[in-house]
Design a protein around this motif. Structure first.
Motif, PDB file in Angstrom:
ATOM      1  N   ASP A 231      35.999  48.834  46.834  1.00  0.00           N
ATOM      2  CA  ASP A 231      36.636  47.530  46.675  1.00  0.00           C
ATOM      3  C   ASP A 231      36.453  47.039  45.238  1.00  0.00           C
ATOM      4  OD1 ASP A 231      34.091  46.566  46.386  1.00  0.00           O
ATOM      5  OD2 ASP A 231      34.009  45.527  48.299  1.00  0.00           O
ATOM      6  N   ARG A 232      37.054  45.888  44.944  1.00  0.00           N
ATOM      7  CA  ARG A 232      37.082  45.430  43.554  1.00  0.00           C
ATOM      8  C   ARG A 232      35.707  45.034  43.037  1.00  0.00           C
ATOM      9  NH1 ARG A 232      42.746  42.425  42.040  1.00  0.00           N
ATOM     10  NH2 ARG A 232      44.096  44.089  42.801  1.00  0.00           N
ATOM     11  N   GLN A 233      34.826  44.555  43.902  1.00  0.00           N
ATOM     12  CA  GLN A 233      33.480  44.219  43.471  1.00  0.00           C
ATOM     13  C   GLN A 233      32.749  45.462  42.958  1.00  0.00           C
ATOM     14  OE1 GLN A 233      32.066  41.090  43.356  1.00  0.00           O
ATOM     15  NE2 GLN A 233      34.090  40.335  43.899  1.00  0.00           N
ATOM     16  N   ASN A 303      35.937  39.208  36.377  1.00  0.00           N
ATOM     17  CA  ASN A 303      36.486  38.482  37.532  1.00  0.00           C
ATOM     18  C   ASN A 303      37.943  38.099  37.310  1.00  0.00           C
ATOM     19  OD1 ASN A 303      34.186  38.562  39.149  1.00  0.00           O
ATOM     20  ND2 ASN A 303      33.339  36.685  38.275  1.00  0.00           N
ATOM     21  N   GLU A 308      39.490  38.755  43.320  1.00  0.00           N
ATOM     22  CA  GLU A 308      39.362  39.180  44.715  1.00  0.00           C
ATOM     23  C   GLU A 308      40.723  39.218  45.400  1.00  0.00           C
ATOM     24  OE1 GLU A 308      37.123  40.256  46.783  1.00  0.00           O
ATOM     25  OE2 GLU A 308      35.560  40.328  45.291  1.00  0.00           O
ATOM     26  N   GLN A 310      41.204  39.110  48.544  1.00  0.00           N
ATOM     27  CA  GLN A 310      41.176  38.157  49.654  1.00  0.00           C
ATOM     28  C   GLN A 310      41.584  36.772  49.184  1.00  0.00           C
ATOM     29  OE1 GLN A 310      37.396  37.954  51.608  1.00  0.00           O
ATOM     30  NE2 GLN A 310      38.102  36.564  53.190  1.00  0.00           N
ATOM     31  N   LYS A 311      41.059  36.379  48.008  1.00  0.00           N
ATOM     32  CA  LYS A 311      41.414  35.065  47.473  1.00  0.00           C
ATOM     33  C   LYS A 311      42.894  34.992  47.136  1.00  0.00           C
ATOM     34  CE  LYS A 311      36.838  34.080  45.581  1.00  0.00           C
ATOM     35  NZ  LYS A 311      36.046  33.842  44.359  1.00  0.00           N
TER      36      LYS A 311
END
Length: 334
Positions: A231-233, A303, A308, A310-311
């Motif tokens: 995932d992006r994190q 960031n 994200e 999801q955001k």
């Protein structure tokens, strides 16, 4: 040809030992390391210390950073918590340079023999794994010892000495170090080979430091590969490792002559191999200290580059009802 084969064999033993040592230590304390990473990452300073200690224990910065990426991807660690661990891993990997600088390769067969005996006859799985750690440490130093003996005749080889002199160019040496590390997938092996050459006076300090800088860049390849399908994190953690090393290397190249002079002054009468190990440690510690104030800015930048999903999806969902409401108003008016 004989020199080449002996160097190849010694390098093979070194890489074999590094990989198996990391795997065995991960099996022995890996699950505990995960708990430590989660427990001692409350702020950046404790994260740096945790990353340093974990890398010393696992003897692999790549293993620690990859483990961190996996934990971030699993949601066990946040992206912010991972930043300090990544920087601490760069400090922890210098511990192996200090060990390699010690002239203990000639005693490595003792470690190999003891490791074999205890791993064969141990009844406890924990004792057996501990014995294999001793065994692989012995093989690691024996590989370095083999390379050290293999390159000794090169002291009288004019063409080789001429090629090594070209490494004094910081950019050329850095590029060579990055390419070698990219091929063999181990910055410790690259630094180990440089220290081995230094013991035989086949490389001078500027060339050795330049190759060491390149090794820091080359080691980013396997950690970036660990972010594939993450995932992006987790991807941001891998990118942070890359940005951190690039910025530190750029700074190191900018002050390269002054840094070499400083190491010469600090190490004084120490041997060339010890000077290289000291340069490796001081460079990575200085990089972390200088980089700490930049962490908030780098975090915000990453960031923004990788927000994200999801955001973004939530924002899109919030826009859709407002659009549908507007459309209904327009149809009513019609």
């Amino acid at each position: 040809m004989e020199i080449f084969l002996m160097v190849l064999g010694g390098l093979g033993l070194f890489l074999f030992a590094i990989n198996n040592l990391s795997d065995t230590l991960r099996e022995l304390i890996g699950h505990k390391a995960n708990k430590w990473l989660d427990l001692f990452t409350k702020n950046v300073v404790t994260s740096v210390i945790t990353g340093t200690v974990a890398t010393i224990l696992l003897d692999s910065s790549s293993a620690v950073i990859i483990m961190t990426i996996v934990l971030v991807n699993a949601g066990a660690l946040t992206f912010r918590q991972s930043l300090g661990i990544v920087m601490g891993a760069n400090i922890g990997t210098t511990f192996s340079s200090q060990l390699i600088a010690l002239d203990i390769g000639q005693y490595s067969p003792i470690s190999i023999f003891l490791g074999l005996v205890f791993s064969f006859f141990a009844r406890s799985e924990k004792v057996s794994k501990s014995a294999r750690v001793v065994l692989f440490f012995g093989i690691l130093f024996f590989g370095l010892y083999t390379m050290e003996r293999a390159v000794e005749p090169l002291k009288d080889h004019e063409q080789f000495l001429s090629w090594m002199e070209k490494l004094d160019s910081p950019f050329r040496g850095t590029l060579i170090g990055a390419l070698v590390t990219l091929v063999i997938q181990s910055s410790s092996a690259t630094v180990g080979m440089v220290i081995t050459l230094a013991k035989k006076e086949l490389i001078n300090l500027p060339g050795a430091i330049a190759v060491m800088l390149g090794a820091e860049l080359g080691t980013c390849s396997d950690t970036l590969m660990a972010t594939i399908r993450s995932d992006r994190q987790a991807v941001k953690t891998g990118l942070f490792h890359l940005f951190f090393n690039i910025i530190c290397i750029a700074f190191g190249l900018a002050v390269f002559p002054q840094f070499v002079t400083f190491i010469e002054w600090l190490s004084k009468s120490a041997g060339m191999e010890q000077k290289i190990a000291n340069a490796h440690m001081i460079f990575n510690i200085a990089g972390v200290v200088l980089f700490l104030p930049l962490i908030p800015s780098i975090e915000r930048l990453l960031n923004r580059l990788l927000p994200e999903k999801q955001k973004a999806a939530m924002a899109q969902t919030e826009r859709l009802p407002s659009m549908s409401t507007k459309d209904s108003h327009d149809s009513t008016r019609a």
